[in-house]
Design a protein around this motif. Structure first.
Motif, PDB file in Angstrom:
ATOM      1  N   VAL A  30      24.247  -3.452 -12.982  1.00  0.00           N
ATOM      2  CA  VAL A  30      24.756  -3.965 -11.718  1.00  0.00           C
ATOM      3  C   VAL A  30      24.937  -2.798 -10.762  1.00  0.00           C
ATOM      4  O   VAL A  30      25.600  -1.815 -11.096  1.00  0.00           O
TER       5      VAL A  30
ATOM      6  N   LEU B 171      26.445  -2.003  -7.055  1.00  0.00           N
ATOM      7  CA  LEU B 171      27.300  -2.515  -5.995  1.00  0.00           C
ATOM      8  C   LEU B 171      27.501  -1.378  -5.005  1.00  0.00           C
ATOM      9  O   LEU B 171      28.117  -0.364  -5.336  1.00  0.00           O
TER      10      LEU B 171
ATOM     11  N   GLN C 266      19.170  -9.994  -6.200  1.00  0.00           N
ATOM     12  CA  GLN C 266      19.956  -9.184  -5.283  1.00  0.00           C
ATOM     13  C   GLN C 266      20.431 -10.007  -4.103  1.00  0.00           C
ATOM     14  O   GLN C 266      19.868 -11.048  -3.781  1.00  0.00           O
TER      15      GLN C 266
ATOM     16  N   VAL D 112      24.374  -6.014  -3.567  1.00  0.00           N
ATOM     17  CA  VAL D 112      24.513  -6.138  -5.015  1.00  0.00           C
ATOM     18  C   VAL D 112      23.135  -6.417  -5.604  1.00  0.00           C
ATOM     19  O   VAL D 112      22.396  -7.250  -5.090  1.00  0.00           O
TER      20      VAL D 112
ATOM     21  N   CYS E  75      21.653  -7.182  -9.515  1.00  0.00           N
ATOM     22  CA  CYS E  75      21.944  -7.408 -10.935  1.00  0.00           C
ATOM     23  C   CYS E  75      20.620  -7.502 -11.681  1.00  0.00           C
ATOM     24  O   CYS E  75      19.737  -8.270 -11.291  1.00  0.00           O
TER      25      CYS E  75
ATOM     26  N   ILE F  16      28.980 -10.555  -7.080  1.00  0.00           N
ATOM     27  CA  ILE F  16      28.294 -10.255  -8.345  1.00  0.00           C
ATOM     28  C   ILE F  16      27.995 -11.560  -9.085  1.00  0.00           C
ATOM     29  O   ILE F  16      26.903 -11.764  -9.592  1.00  0.00           O
TER      30      ILE F  16
END
Length: 123
Positions: A35, A37, A12, A24, A26, A117
């Motif tokens: 993911v 966001l 993150q 973010v 992931c 990302i």
């Protein structure tokens, strides 16, 4: 798999996008990349982004988006495809589950978010 490697890999980060704090996270699962966001501190709308196996051109697969929870609006699908397509492609065409909660969904912001990302890559 070694004993020290985690079963689920996650990464993150938090950056500013046009003056708005953006987080973010992931996470890689065996069958999905997850993911999140957010600019609100919550998961928000949950969208499934999957490669379309019916595409005739294997080099450029088509992607389908489906809102699982939250606002099902055209802009949601556009943002999801723009943010998650490269994730799926770089992860061997695995489906992506995207949690999206944005204050700023401008083209400039989306480009910056893609870079964020990418910096959280776990696949």
């Amino acid at each position: 798999m070694s004993a020290t490697e985690p079963l689920i890999r996650s990464k993150q980060t938090e950056k500013e996008v046009n003056g708005i704090s953006t987080q973010v996270v992931c996470t890689e699962f065996s069958n999905y990349i997850f993911v999140v966001l957010t600019q609100y501190g919550k998961i928000g709308t949950l969208i499934s982004v999957t490669p379309d196996s019916r595409s005739n051109d294997i080099s450029t697969p088509m992607f389908s988006t489906k809102v699982l929870l939250g606002k099902d609006e055209p802009l949601t699908h556009v943002c999801a495809k723009n943010l998650a397509t490269f994730v799926s492609q770089e992860a061997g065409n695995r489906p992506v589950l995207l949690g999206l909660s944005l204050k700023d969904s401008s083209v400039e912001a989306i480009k910056h978010m893609k870079d964020i990302i990418r910096s959280c890559q776990v696949w």
